[in-house]
Design a protein around this motif. Sequence first.
Motif, PDB file in Angstrom:
ATOM      1  N   GLY B  18     -77.778  44.030  42.784  1.00  0.00           N
ATOM      2  CA  GLY B  18     -78.486  43.106  43.659  1.00  0.00           C
ATOM      3  C   GLY B  18     -79.345  43.737  44.742  1.00  0.00           C
ATOM      4  N   ALA B  19     -79.498  45.051  44.722  1.00  0.00           N
ATOM      5  CA  ALA B  19     -80.368  45.678  45.723  1.00  0.00           C
ATOM      6  C   ALA B  19     -81.819  45.315  45.438  1.00  0.00           C
ATOM      7  CB  ALA B  19     -80.198  47.195  45.678  1.00  0.00           C
ATOM      8  N   ASP B  20     -82.650  45.245  46.500  1.00  0.00           N
ATOM      9  CA  ASP B  20     -84.072  44.987  46.271  1.00  0.00           C
ATOM     10  C   ASP B  20     -84.898  46.261  46.414  1.00  0.00           C
ATOM     11  OD1 ASP B  20     -85.228  45.059  49.185  1.00  0.00           O
ATOM     12  OD2 ASP B  20     -83.445  43.800  49.316  1.00  0.00           O
ATOM     13  N   TYR B  21     -84.207  47.375  46.725  1.00  0.00           N
ATOM     14  CA  TYR B  21     -84.909  48.661  46.841  1.00  0.00           C
ATOM     15  C   TYR B  21     -83.895  49.768  46.588  1.00  0.00           C
ATOM     16  CZ  TYR B  21     -87.275  52.656  49.100  1.00  0.00           C
ATOM     17  OH  TYR B  21     -87.849  53.880  49.378  1.00  0.00           O
ATOM     18  N   ALA B  22     -84.299  50.776  45.822  1.00  0.00           N
ATOM     19  CA  ALA B  22     -83.428  51.929  45.617  1.00  0.00           C
ATOM     20  C   ALA B  22     -84.259  53.201  45.733  1.00  0.00           C
ATOM     21  CB  ALA B  22     -82.771  51.858  44.244  1.00  0.00           C
ATOM     22  N   GLU B  23     -83.605  54.259  46.175  1.00  0.00           N
ATOM     23  CA  GLU B  23     -84.324  55.515  46.421  1.00  0.00           C
ATOM     24  C   GLU B  23     -83.441  56.701  46.048  1.00  0.00           C
ATOM     25  OE1 GLU B  23     -86.258  56.407  50.531  1.00  0.00           O
ATOM     26  OE2 GLU B  23     -84.231  57.229  50.573  1.00  0.00           O
ATOM     27  N   VAL B  24     -84.047  57.674  45.390  1.00  0.00           N
ATOM     28  CA  VAL B  24     -83.342  58.921  45.079  1.00  0.00           C
ATOM     29  C   VAL B  24     -84.061  60.055  45.802  1.00  0.00           C
ATOM     30  CG1 VAL B  24     -82.834  60.606  43.260  1.00  0.00           C
ATOM     31  CG2 VAL B  24     -82.487  58.169  42.820  1.00  0.00           C
ATOM     32  N   GLY B  53     -79.258  62.518  47.513  1.00  0.00           N
ATOM     33  CA  GLY B  53     -78.872  61.377  48.340  1.00  0.00           C
ATOM     34  C   GLY B  53     -79.491  60.118  47.747  1.00  0.00           C
ATOM     35  N   ILE B  54     -78.703  59.079  47.626  1.00  0.00           N
ATOM     36  CA  ILE B  54     -79.202  57.825  47.046  1.00  0.00           C
ATOM     37  C   ILE B  54     -78.998  56.694  48.055  1.00  0.00           C
ATOM     38  CG2 ILE B  54     -78.898  56.134  45.168  1.00  0.00           C
ATOM     39  CD1 ILE B  54     -78.035  58.462  43.382  1.00  0.00           C
ATOM     40  N   ARG B  55     -80.034  55.854  48.229  1.00  0.00           N
ATOM     41  CA  ARG B  55     -79.913  54.702  49.129  1.00  0.00           C
ATOM     42  C   ARG B  55     -80.340  53.437  48.412  1.00  0.00           C
ATOM     43  NH1 ARG B  55     -83.079  54.913  54.600  1.00  0.00           N
ATOM     44  NH2 ARG B  55     -84.825  55.422  53.215  1.00  0.00           N
ATOM     45  N   VAL B  56     -79.694  52.345  48.748  1.00  0.00           N
ATOM     46  CA  VAL B  56     -80.182  51.033  48.298  1.00  0.00           C
ATOM     47  C   VAL B  56     -80.257  50.115  49.512  1.00  0.00           C
ATOM     48  CG1 VAL B  56     -79.319  51.177  45.929  1.00  0.00           C
ATOM     49  CG2 VAL B  56     -77.832  50.254  47.699  1.00  0.00           C
ATOM     50  N   THR B  60     -81.937  43.976  55.151  1.00  0.00           N
ATOM     51  CA  THR B  60     -81.840  45.055  56.134  1.00  0.00           C
ATOM     52  C   THR B  60     -80.500  45.770  56.056  1.00  0.00           C
ATOM     53  OG1 THR B  60     -81.043  43.475  57.771  1.00  0.00           O
ATOM     54  CG2 THR B  60     -83.403  43.940  57.751  1.00  0.00           C
ATOM     55  N   ARG B  61     -79.758  45.475  54.995  1.00  0.00           N
ATOM     56  CA  ARG B  61     -78.492  46.159  54.820  1.00  0.00           C
ATOM     57  C   ARG B  61     -78.721  47.390  53.951  1.00  0.00           C
ATOM     58  NH1 ARG B  61     -73.657  43.834  51.405  1.00  0.00           N
ATOM     59  NH2 ARG B  61     -72.239  45.584  51.729  1.00  0.00           N
ATOM     60  N   CYS B  62     -78.093  48.498  54.326  1.00  0.00           N
ATOM     61  CA  CYS B  62     -78.309  49.741  53.591  1.00  0.00           C
ATOM     62  C   CYS B  62     -76.980  50.355  53.172  1.00  0.00           C
ATOM     63  CB  CYS B  62     -79.062  50.726  54.484  1.00  0.00           C
ATOM     64  SG  CYS B  62     -79.153  52.378  53.800  1.00  0.00           S
ATOM     65  N   VAL B  63     -76.915  50.765  51.919  1.00  0.00           N
ATOM     66  CA  VAL B  63     -75.755  51.524  51.459  1.00  0.00           C
ATOM     67  C   VAL B  63     -76.274  52.857  50.949  1.00  0.00           C
ATOM     68  CG1 VAL B  63     -73.929  51.678  49.728  1.00  0.00           C
ATOM     69  CG2 VAL B  63     -74.353  49.515  50.895  1.00  0.00           C
ATOM     70  N   SER B  64     -75.590  53.931  51.306  1.00  0.00           N
ATOM     71  CA  SER B  64     -76.067  55.237  50.867  1.00  0.00           C
ATOM     72  C   SER B  64     -74.925  56.109  50.391  1.00  0.00           C
ATOM     73  CB  SER B  64     -76.793  55.926  52.011  1.00  0.00           C
ATOM     74  OG  SER B  64     -75.865  56.238  53.017  1.00  0.00           O
ATOM     75  N   GLY B  65     -75.277  57.106  49.615  1.00  0.00           N
ATOM     76  CA  GLY B  65     -74.277  58.042  49.128  1.00  0.00           C
ATOM     77  C   GLY B  65     -74.935  59.383  48.884  1.00  0.00           C
ATOM     78  N   SER B  66     -74.124  60.442  48.884  1.00  0.00           N
ATOM     79  CA  SER B  66     -74.702  61.752  48.582  1.00  0.00           C
ATOM     80  C   SER B  66     -73.713  62.577  47.787  1.00  0.00           C
ATOM     81  CB  SER B  66     -75.077  62.479  49.874  1.00  0.00           C
ATOM     82  OG  SER B  66     -73.916  62.857  50.576  1.00  0.00           O
ATOM     83  N   THR B  67     -74.245  63.543  47.063  1.00  0.00           N
ATOM     84  CA  THR B  67     -73.390  64.443  46.290  1.00  0.00           C
ATOM     85  C   THR B  67     -74.001  65.839  46.273  1.00  0.00           C
ATOM     86  OG1 THR B  67     -72.388  64.856  44.132  1.00  0.00           O
ATOM     87  CG2 THR B  67     -74.483  63.705  44.110  1.00  0.00           C
ATOM     88  N   SER B  68     -73.143  66.868  46.400  1.00  0.00           N
ATOM     89  CA  SER B  68     -73.630  68.253  46.371  1.00  0.00           C
ATOM     90  C   SER B  68     -73.760  68.696  44.930  1.00  0.00           C
ATOM     91  CB  SER B  68     -72.650  69.194  47.050  1.00  0.00           C
ATOM     92  OG  SER B  68     -72.384  68.789  48.340  1.00  0.00           O
ATOM     93  N   SER B  69     -74.651  68.108  44.218  1.00  0.00           N
ATOM     94  CA  SER B  69     -74.793  68.489  42.819  1.00  0.00           C
ATOM     95  C   SER B  69     -76.133  68.018  42.302  1.00  0.00           C
ATOM     96  CB  SER B  69     -73.675  67.861  41.988  1.00  0.00           C
ATOM     97  OG  SER B  69     -73.870  68.151  40.624  1.00  0.00           O
ATOM     98  N   ILE B  75     -74.806  62.768  39.662  1.00  0.00           N
ATOM     99  CA  ILE B  75     -75.875  61.924  40.220  1.00  0.00           C
ATOM    100  C   ILE B  75     -75.677  60.465  39.799  1.00  0.00           C
ATOM    101  CG2 ILE B  75     -78.365  61.447  40.158  1.00  0.00           C
ATOM    102  CD1 ILE B  75     -78.722  64.535  39.845  1.00  0.00           C
ATOM    103  N   LEU B  76     -75.373  60.264  38.516  1.00  0.00           N
ATOM    104  CA  LEU B  76     -75.170  58.890  38.049  1.00  0.00           C
ATOM    105  C   LEU B  76     -73.912  58.285  38.674  1.00  0.00           C
ATOM    106  CD1 LEU B  76     -76.286  59.109  34.289  1.00  0.00           C
ATOM    107  CD2 LEU B  76     -77.636  58.534  36.321  1.00  0.00           C
ATOM    108  N   ALA B  77     -72.887  59.113  38.881  1.00  0.00           N
ATOM    109  CA  ALA B  77     -71.656  58.615  39.521  1.00  0.00           C
ATOM    110  C   ALA B  77     -71.960  58.197  40.957  1.00  0.00           C
ATOM    111  CB  ALA B  77     -70.576  59.689  39.491  1.00  0.00           C
ATOM    112  N   CYS B  78     -72.811  58.961  41.625  1.00  0.00           N
ATOM    113  CA  CYS B  78     -73.189  58.641  43.006  1.00  0.00           C
ATOM    114  C   CYS B  78     -73.951  57.312  43.029  1.00  0.00           C
ATOM    115  CB  CYS B  78     -74.028  59.783  43.580  1.00  0.00           C
ATOM    116  SG  CYS B  78     -74.560  59.520  45.278  1.00  0.00           S
TER     117      CYS B  78
END
Lengths: 449, 460
Positions: B18-24, B53-56, B60-69, B75-78
């Motif tokens: 349901g995100a309206d924007y995603a970024e890698v 780092g991935i953000r959606v 105006t709500r933001c969820v983000s995650g990052s992985t050292s890989s 990346i897909l798991a993140c």
Amino acid sequence: MNYQEFKQAVIAAAAEKEVKDYELYYSESAETQTEIFKTEVKGFATGSNLGVCLKCLVNGKMGYASTEHLSEEEAVSLVERALENAKSIESDEQAFIHTKGDTYAVIEKEEVKLPTAAEVIDFALDLQKQIYATDNRVVDGTQAYAGFVESKTALYNSNGLDLEDSAAFSFTYGMAVVAEGEEMYDGMEVSSGKFESFDIEKIAKEAVKDAVDTIGAESVPSGKYPVVFSNKVMASMLSTYSSVFSAEAAQKGLSLLKGKEGEKIAADIVTLTDDPMRADALVKATFDDEGVATYKKNVIEGGQFVTLLHNLKTAAVAGVKTTGNGHKASYASNVGIRPYSFYINPVKGTLDDLMAEAGNGIYVTSVEGMHAGANPITGDFSLAASGFCITDGKKGKPVKSITVSGNFFTLLKEIASVGEDLKFNPFALGSSRCGSPSVLIKEMTIAGK
Amino acid sequence: MLPQSLVKEALGIALSTGADYAEVFAEHTNQKAIQMVSTKVDKIEDAVIAGVGIRVFQGTRCVSGSTSSLERGAILACARRVADALGTGSAAIANVVLRERRFGDIHPVKIVPVSVENAYKVDFLKEACQTAKDYHQDISQVTGSFLDVDHNILVANSEGLFAEDRQIRTRIAVSAIASKNGENQTGSCSPGARVGMELFELFPPKEVGLEAARQAITMINAGYIDAGVMPVAIENAFGGVIFHEACGHALEASCVALGQSVFAGKLGQQIANEKVNAIDDGSIPNAWGSINIDDEGTPGRKNVLIENGILKSYMVDKLNGRRMGMAPTGNSRRQSYAYEPTSRMTNTFIAAGNDEDKDIIASIENGLYAKKMGGGSVNPLTGQFNFSVAEGYIIKNGEIKEAVRGASLIGKGSDILMNIDMVGKNLERGQGMCGASSGSIPTDVGQPLIRVSSITVGGR
């Protein structure tokens, strides 16, 4: 490739390049945090980060290289880079890789139950609601945070050391913004440790109180005043100046405590202790970042300077035993020095008692600009501060827009009284943190109006 | 760095709840710092930083995650983790169409540092440290460092952007300590730029060493200043740290969008003396704080923040832009993939004015000349700031007199902006590392010589 596979690849690459003395340091952490703004979740973040650092000892010089990218090629490159770096080191000091044989303290690890993501979000939303409910002057801009961290470190070396440690804890903080007239004021309260122990009402109340207390604050005339530093402020001073107790800083001529062991450097009432395994610490360290067993010691005892803090290299230069304070600022860093739970021992008297003793003066509850206004090499500081007047021995009206200045080494000698209210800096979430009771300082310079 | 197909797959998963924007955002960085004590190499820190780092966004709500890989599985798991944290819905996996864009490079590099052996770098650093050490017998210690960073980034988002950039920068720093009668004083010089090994042509090592030593010797012979309220002349280059800290941070959308800035809601209003023109320009070729694209893929550009004292613009990132209803300004930055990007400064400075330097000094009867500023900090909510003066002098009857130590400047951002009543002609920039929620990033500060008519000076 996971760490175990990468470790084997590095061991193979080291053998290939005929590197005999080396150490691998591994660090991994996962953090989850949420942030509430107005009445909604503003952000939610999860990070899982890791890194590996290799150090190689070549002709007594240590070369470091690190990576976050674990692959076969990177394992070879890591060894090559560490080797080139070792060959470029010119300092005269001998570096070491520790050998097994230390007896490490055994700490009974409590089972830590971390919250779920949903629990963290619900908690932060409730905290935010509670902050707004605490006082009708609370306005938007107020934020609540909650989260948890899990971390793991491992150390493996060619002398047979193979150590591992882990930690996990939760944290939360409320930042209250209150408005009165045109002006806005902020206050903060932090809790860390066990998630189930966090008290929403108390955190909200303290954060709002912290902000409301400063309403109507004014400056005071410039001059010299007796000053009470709150426990929080004194802990943060100690933290800024903790590097002056490092043998590395002293040996490089960057600390004025060089060669002062055995001398009187503080008031008689001051005893400063470093404890790696203090019961109330979130993270306890049984070994340092060189694999050396840690222990508790006094750095200042009754005003007398007992010892600098050492790692393997500085101890060899000084001809003493390491104090087990070897530390890497991040997994990628060279080994430096830092304390663990580093605190001025409580003596006696409440904050009110200290203010009564001060008579007329300033009670400082907050200082800003530590990184810019305080210089560990000279000891000089000049910091923006706020707090309260002390009038006839009692806490009076709030004070802001003042600067408190002096010199840390002079301050240590000018401490007239040390209270009983020892508190550690709540923002220091690792194993290194500073603490102090409130202290009364005979006289300090205040710049105001 | 990453195949387009993998990035596309990650964006699709990130959008699936349901995100309206995603970024890698992907990164591979080589970073080396050679540190010298006295004139010998003491430490080398040599790091490879790599991860995603991935953000959606949903509104105006933001969820983000990052992985050292940089591995596909991680990346897909993140992306999955981020999507799951945003919502539970199972929207169909979106088909993102990516178009590669090339924004060019306005920061030419002659010699790439990572291709140069340690010994070459060490020689220059040694020359700088040796010069400082030899300057005076009271110089008791010298430390130096040479830093080179080769920062490769990839930004892709669900709007179809796919762009890469390589950001190379170098910096030399020398710190000198003067000791006398059991006291220490320090001096430092630390120029840097978006260049390679040619840094040493722009900033000859000898001059760097000399400047650090000169400052330390000046200060060890200085007395302390008396505290008080007075007019202050603040010199150019790093003197601009005052604008950076006291005003720049409060013009960042991260602060404004949440109503935590004294300048929120004041666009078009007079917030500074009419002599003040302030600019943030991320497009200055080879400048330390410059970018080709920001960390959301928006090209760097020149933004006029204040014109003749009137507030013209904030510095805006995508997420806070949504909260404020404003377009991004090319200011979204992050230290690394492990940090969420937000609005930050690039090269931020007060533009040149019309006053002569000599007139500025001559206009002050009793005051302070702050030749070199140290660092500072500010509470953006209240605007309260505190800066240390690394090298200061008394001004008496319009003339610069003896050096003074221990001075700091204290005040409120909104007040000081109004009090800048003279602005010189000789604009220079100075380099710094700026720390905030999205980590530590390189920024330039700058200004010509300015006069602040009245400010609290802390002394002792």
